[in-house]
Design an enzyme around this catalytic site. Structure first.
Site, PDB file in Angstrom:
ATOM      1  N   ALA A   1       0.863  -1.186   0.000  1.00  0.00           N
ATOM      2  CA  ALA A   1       0.000   0.000   0.000  1.00  0.00           C
ATOM      3  C   ALA A   1       0.897   1.233   0.000  1.00  0.00           C
ATOM      4  O   ALA A   1       2.070   1.157   0.375  1.00  0.00           O
ATOM      5  CB  ALA A   1      -0.869  -0.017   1.254  1.00  0.00           C
TER       6      ALA A   1
ATOM      7  N   GLY B   1       0.424  -5.170   0.525  1.00  0.00           N
ATOM      8  CA  GLY B   1      -0.681  -5.124  -0.428  1.00  0.00           C
ATOM      9  C   GLY B   1      -0.283  -5.695  -1.787  1.00  0.00           C
ATOM     10  O   GLY B   1      -1.144  -6.201  -2.523  1.00  0.00           O
TER      11      GLY B   1
ATOM     12  N   GLU C   1      -0.714  -9.260  -1.514  1.00  0.00           N
ATOM     13  CA  GLU C   1      -2.162  -9.505  -1.402  1.00  0.00           C
ATOM     14  C   GLU C   1      -2.824  -9.429  -2.773  1.00  0.00           C
ATOM     15  O   GLU C   1      -3.764 -10.168  -3.058  1.00  0.00           O
ATOM     16  CB  GLU C   1      -2.789  -8.518  -0.412  1.00  0.00           C
ATOM     17  CG  GLU C   1      -2.378  -8.829   1.033  1.00  0.00           C
ATOM     18  CD  GLU C   1      -2.809  -7.773   2.032  1.00  0.00           C
ATOM     19  OE1 GLU C   1      -2.478  -6.585   1.817  1.00  0.00           O
ATOM     20  OE2 GLU C   1      -3.476  -8.115   3.019  1.00  0.00           O
TER      21      GLU C   1
HETATM   22  N1  3HC Z   1       4.566   3.504   0.268  1.00  0.00           N
HETATM   23  C1  3HC Z   1       5.082   4.728   0.011  1.00  0.00           C
HETATM   24  N2  3HC Z   1       6.389   4.939  -0.217  1.00  0.00           N
HETATM   25  C2  3HC Z   1       7.202   3.881  -0.160  1.00  0.00           C
HETATM   26  C3  3HC Z   1       6.743   2.579   0.110  1.00  0.00           C
HETATM   27  C4  3HC Z   1       5.361   2.395   0.335  1.00  0.00           C
HETATM   28  N3  3HC Z   1       4.833   1.196   0.588  1.00  0.00           N
HETATM   29  N4  3HC Z   1       7.787   1.733   0.101  1.00  0.00           N
HETATM   30  C5  3HC Z   1       8.871   2.467  -0.179  1.00  0.00           C
HETATM   31  N5  3HC Z   1       8.521   3.766  -0.338  1.00  0.00           N
HETATM   32  C6  3HC Z   1       9.403   4.876  -0.689  1.00  0.00           C
HETATM   33  C7  3HC Z   1      10.476   5.125   0.359  1.00  0.00           C
HETATM   34  O1  3HC Z   1       9.997   5.994   1.363  1.00  0.00           O
HETATM   35  C8  3HC Z   1      11.583   5.736  -0.458  1.00  0.00           C
HETATM   36  O2  3HC Z   1      11.264   7.088  -0.669  1.00  0.00           O
HETATM   37  P1  3HC Z   1      12.435   8.171  -0.776  1.00  0.00           P
HETATM   38  O3  3HC Z   1      13.290   7.735  -1.910  1.00  0.00           O
HETATM   39  O4  3HC Z   1      11.697   9.444  -0.979  1.00  0.00           O
HETATM   40  O5  3HC Z   1      13.153   8.109   0.543  1.00  0.00           O
HETATM   41  C9  3HC Z   1      11.474   5.025  -1.802  1.00  0.00           C
HETATM   42  O6  3HC Z   1      10.138   4.476  -1.844  1.00  0.00           O
HETATM   43  C10 3HC Z   1      12.461   3.900  -1.984  1.00  0.00           C
HETATM   44  O7  3HC Z   1      12.383   3.042  -0.849  1.00  0.00           O
HETATM   45  P2  3HC Z   1      13.696   2.406  -0.191  1.00  0.00           P
HETATM   46  O8  3HC Z   1      14.731   3.448  -0.009  1.00  0.00           O
HETATM   47  O9  3HC Z   1      13.245   1.635   0.984  1.00  0.00           O
HETATM   48  O10 3HC Z   1      14.162   1.439  -1.370  1.00  0.00           O
HETATM   49  P3  3HC Z   1      14.824   0.011  -1.294  1.00  0.00           P
HETATM   50  O11 3HC Z   1      15.090  -0.389  -2.691  1.00  0.00           O
HETATM   51  O12 3HC Z   1      15.924  -0.013  -0.293  1.00  0.00           O
HETATM   52  O13 3HC Z   1      13.687  -0.968  -0.714  1.00  0.00           O
HETATM   53  C11 3HC Z   1      11.509  -1.906  -0.527  1.00  0.00           C
HETATM   54  C12 3HC Z   1      12.548  -1.220  -1.432  1.00  0.00           C
HETATM   55  C13 3HC Z   1      12.021  -3.292  -0.098  1.00  0.00           C
HETATM   56  C14 3HC Z   1      10.246  -2.060  -1.295  1.00  0.00           C
HETATM   57  C15 3HC Z   1      11.303  -1.037   0.751  1.00  0.00           C
HETATM   58  O14 3HC Z   1      11.041   0.285   0.353  1.00  0.00           O
HETATM   59  C16 3HC Z   1      10.181  -1.479   1.634  1.00  0.00           C
HETATM   60  O15 3HC Z   1      10.345  -2.388   2.430  1.00  0.00           O
HETATM   61  N6  3HC Z   1       9.013  -0.814   1.529  1.00  0.00           N
HETATM   62  C17 3HC Z   1       7.908  -0.998   2.402  1.00  0.00           C
HETATM   63  C18 3HC Z   1       7.176  -2.265   2.103  1.00  0.00           C
HETATM   64  C19 3HC Z   1       5.982  -2.412   3.008  1.00  0.00           C
HETATM   65  O16 3HC Z   1       6.062  -2.194   4.200  1.00  0.00           O
HETATM   66  N7  3HC Z   1       4.856  -2.794   2.431  1.00  0.00           N
HETATM   67  C20 3HC Z   1       3.662  -2.931   3.171  1.00  0.00           C
HETATM   68  C21 3HC Z   1       2.930  -1.657   3.149  1.00  0.00           C
HETATM   69  S1  3HC Z   1       1.500  -1.701   4.161  1.00  0.00           S
HETATM   70  C22 3HC Z   1       0.354  -2.537   3.245  1.00  0.00           C
HETATM   71  O17 3HC Z   1       0.623  -2.967   2.162  1.00  0.00           O
HETATM   72  C23 3HC Z   1      -1.001  -2.640   3.864  1.00  0.00           C
HETATM   73  C24 3HC Z   1      -1.854  -3.617   3.159  1.00  0.00           C
HETATM   74  O18 3HC Z   1      -1.843  -4.839   3.836  1.00  0.00           O
HETATM   75  C25 3HC Z   1      -3.274  -3.146   3.094  1.00  0.00           C
END
Ligand code: 3HC
Ligand code: NAI
Length: 695
Positions: free
Chosen positions: A66, A105, A108
């Site tokens: 998400a 997500g 999912e």
């Molecule tokens: N939403 C918004 N922004 C996000 C994001 C997300 N889910 N994931 C990453 N970003 C942004 C980061 O803030 C970063 O922004 P910036 O460059 O302005 O600082 C940019 O994307 C790049 O992220 P990383 O520096 O972390 O890049 P990496 O290549 O090192 O890692 C990744 C990539 C493994 C995808 C890592 O970003 C990550 O773990 N992201 C979060 C994943 C996550 O937690 N997903 C679950 C979200 S909650 C959800 O899905 C709810 C659902 O169940 C309904």
């Protein structure tokens, strides 16, 4: 190719429609992505020429979840649930073709598809727990139906992703593919059509959850197995409850239960703190005057000076990242001892099954020990970790200046000395920087990179980049005594010592902090680190800590001598309160004319943590830290501050700076001690009704 929305395209490949998501950097499920998927699926299912649909992503990854920036804002249509229902309910098979990371997500979305294929390097996970929430788009209901309850619980409560081979083995994907991903997805969809495979809806699968229905003890056992690492967090228990619902309720009711639990978590203080921290960690990588495109030196080879406690651990980081590292010591015995400990550490990891014997040999093979200083000549970065004495450091840096190649970065691991003075021992202070690792250096994630007055941008960029490459979370700080983390810790230590003199027991003080969420309190931590270290430093600086000094004079140096502030049974690290220590405390208090009294837990907490926040404000005023969130990152990764409380500066905001400032003033009035004077920044923000974050 038709554009559905700004981030989703639809293209026909014969009878297969391909929906491509392109929402850099990580294809998060922003509103226009959800809308694109929604309208794209509708269009494809309505198109008579289309018989199957493939979902694929452009860029470096599949959907990473998400869009976290949308959390806490009013929901926008279509919801992810609506999109997923549409995908799962599609009368034409939907296949997701995955590369990079399918997370949250994103995973999912794939679980709502009828089939999933992934490239070998793809990773699959539900990391929501790390944001203090649970998979809220069916993940808690669908994942256990595919991989089983135990595996599903383990994946969702750890939040750690699994690789493609494992995903195939546990049934999370149907095939691994290579070559052009969209083409591979289309080929798989063709196969599904040719073989007239059914529309496999995960919601209808029951065999794996039926197993758990007959074994309800699974949940109690799982709860017990994760109790220690999930202490204080709210989301893990909600995840377990949601999976219990998956097992005991029909799918739609399970989804309803998941939704309730999700909303509860989303609004919890723990999740707010953890979401804040997600961005804080990423922000720490950004340095206003050293932009991301600043050229960093390429690190092909490293050198470490000193094979003691820190040097050995630092060398392991490089070897773990596949970077050859030379370790220089003064004498062969010290070298053998140091490298012997490194090998023992690796072997202990192998014994726990986390490394193969071949890995141990490979890593040891990357560490080259020597007493020949000439060996540092080809290193791109040299990290000094010798005794904490300025003359020794200066001598080492002068020597390195003559031996290191012209563009090498020269780093010091000093924890208290002036990096500028060390840099001045060389003719290239612009190449010198502090790299303050935390003990154990091969384990702790924090790296305080200390910017000297003359450190060049390239030197800074190199230290930040190499820090990330060796798996650390680097935070840039400025030069001052103790830098950020230890300077704040010192304030806490001063109060801990005062509190026991005034009437609290060491175990009460420690318990207040472990109840707050720290892994241990200051006294157990002192016993673990060795009380003699601080004693020696105090003696060198002519400073006294009456209780600690008396304890050390008795040869009680902590765990390593079986006694310190606490006593320890042989082979057991559990601190046991010791009457002998309580007697010392009472004696010292009496000799100092202190009247002891009962002290409440609340007062202990405030007196330990408020001074840290106050010091943090001074650190910000002095521009030693770039931003308040950097201080929070330092405390979470370096000192075990519970991430579900965000870090000291975020936590202070949640209390309210006015209330915190006023309490400092009360302590000042009661004690008459200038120690409690609020920092100017804290005072100003309190008066303006603001917080540190976003101020
Ligand atoms: N939403 C918004 N922004 C996000 C994001 C997300 N889910 N994931 C990453 N970003 C942004 C980061 O803030 C970063 O922004 P910036 O460059 O302005 O600082 C940019 O994307 C790049 O992220 P990383 O520096 O972390 O890049 P990496 O290549 O090192 O890692 C990744 C990539 C493994 C995808 C890592 O970003 C990550 O773990 N992201 C979060 C994943 C996550 O937690 N997903 C679950 C979200 S909650 C959800 O899905 C709810 C659902 O169940 C309904
Ligand atoms: P240590 O005493 O365990 O190791 C120092 C090593 O340096 C010894 O093996 C010694 O033989 C070697 N050495 C001394 N002079 C040398 C020289 N001229 N050339 C080559 N090797 C030499 O010390 P420790 O704990 O590893 O500390 C090293 C540095 O790291 C210090 O600056 C310390 O302040 C800092 N530090 C220590 C932390 C800790 O928890 N121990 C945490 C963070 C930083």
């Amino acid at each position: 190719m038709a554009k559905i929305t700004q981030s989703v395209d639809l293209a026909a490949h014969g009878r297969v429609a391909v929906l491509t998501v392109d929402n850099p950097p990580v294809n998060a499920l922003s509103q226009h992505v959800r809308k694109g998927l929604h309208d794209g699926i509708k269009q494809a299912t309505a198109d008579g020429a289309v018989q199957a649909i493939v979902i694929v992503c452009a860029g470096r990854t599949f959907i990473a979840g998400a869009d976290i920036t949308e959390f806490g804002k009013p929901p926008t249509e279509p919801s992810l649930h609506t999109v997923l229902d549409l995908i799962e309910g599609s009368p034409k098979p939907v296949v997701s073709a995955i590369h990079g990371t399918a997370l949250g997500g994103g995973l999912e979305v794939t679980l709502a598809c009828h089939y999933r294929v992934g490239v070998k390097g793809a990773r699959f996970g539900l990391p929501e727990v790390k944001l203090g929430i649970l998979p809220g788009a069916g993940g808690t209901q669908r994942l256990p139906r595919v991989v089983g309850v135990e595996k599903g619980l383990q994946m969702m409560v750890s939040g750690d992703p699994i690789g493609a081979d494992e995903a195939l083995r546990v049934g999370l994907i149907d095939a691994t593919v290579d070559g052009d991903l969209a083409a591979a997805g289309v080929a798989f969809a063709e196969k599904v059509l040719d073989e007239k495979r059914p529309l496999k809806k995960i919601r209808d699968l029951t065999d794996k959850i039926a197993v758990a229905r007959d074994k309800p003890q699974i949940f109690a056992e799982f709860r017990k197995s994760v109790a220690r690492q999930t202490r204080g967090f709210r989301a893990p228990e909600s995840i377990v409850k949601a999976v219990e619902a998956a097992v005991s309720l029909p799918f739609d009711q399970g989804i309803k239960r998941e939704r309730e639990l999700f909303v509860e978590l989303l609004n919890s203080p723990e999740s707010k703190a953890q979401r804040y921290f997600f961005f804080a960690e990423r922000e720490a990588a950004k340095i206003p005057d050293v932009p991301a495109d600043t050229p960093a030196r390429e690190i092909k080879k490293a050198a470490v000076i000193g094979a003691g406690t820190m040097g050995g651990g630092i060398a392991m980081n490089f070897a773990n990242a596949g970077i050859p590292v030379t370790v220089v010591e003064v004498a062969p015995e010290a070298l053998d001892r140091g490298l012997g400990i490194v090998r023992k550490n690796y072997e202990a990891t192998a014994a726990r099954g986390r490394l193969t014997p071949a890995d141990v040999d490979k890593r040891m093979g990357l560490i080259h020990g020597t007493t020949d200083w000439g060996a540092v000549g080809d290193a791109d970065i040299i990290i000094e970790a010798v005794f904490e004495e300025m003359p020794v450091k200066k001598e080492v840096f002068a020597k390195l200046d003559g031996l290191a190649k012209p563009d090498a970065v020269l780093a010091t691991n000093t924890s208290t000395l002036d990096v500028d003075e060390i840099a001045a021992a060389t003719k290239r202070p612009e190449s010198v920087i502090g790299t303050h690792f935390f003990s154990p250096a091969n384990v702790m994630r924090l790296l305080e990179n200390v910017r000297g007055k003359k450190s060049s941008k390239t030197t800074i960029a190199t230290a930040m980049t190499v820090g990330r490459r060796i798996g650390k979370v680097p935070v840039l700080v400025g030069v001052c005594y103790g830098f950020v983390g230890n300077r704040m810790l010192h304030q806490r230590g001063l109060q801990a010592e005062k509190l026991i003199l005034e009437g609290a027991a060491p175990h009460q003080v420690d318990r207040v902090l472990t109840d707050f969420g720290f892994p241990m309190g200051p006294f157990a931590m002192g016993d673990l680190a060795g009380l003699d270290v601080g004693w020696r430093i105090r003696k060198g600086r002519g400073v006294k800590a009456p209780v600690a000094d008396r304890i050390c004079e008795l040869g009680r140096f902590g765990q390593k001598t079986g006694a310190g502030y606490f006593k320890y049974e042989k082979g057991d690290r559990t601190p046991i309160p010791d009457l002998e220590v309580e007697k010392i405390i009472v004696d010292v208090a009496t000799s100092m004319g202190i009247t002891r009294r009962a002290i409440s837990d609340e007062e202990i907490l405030q007196r330990l943590l408020y001074p840290m926040v106050n010091e943090g404000a001074k650190i910000l005023d002095e521009k030693i830290a770039i931003r308040p969130s950097d201080i929070d990152v330092i405390w979470v990764y370096g000192y075990g501050w519970p991430v579900y409380r965000g870090g000291p500066m975020f936590w202070a905001d949640s209390i309210g700076l006015r209330a915190l400032r006023d309490r400092l003033l009360e302590f000042k009035k009661q004690s008459g001690d200038a120690f409690w004077t609020p920092a100017p920044l804290l005072d100003r923000l309190a008066n303006e009704g603001k917080g540190f974050i976003g101020a």
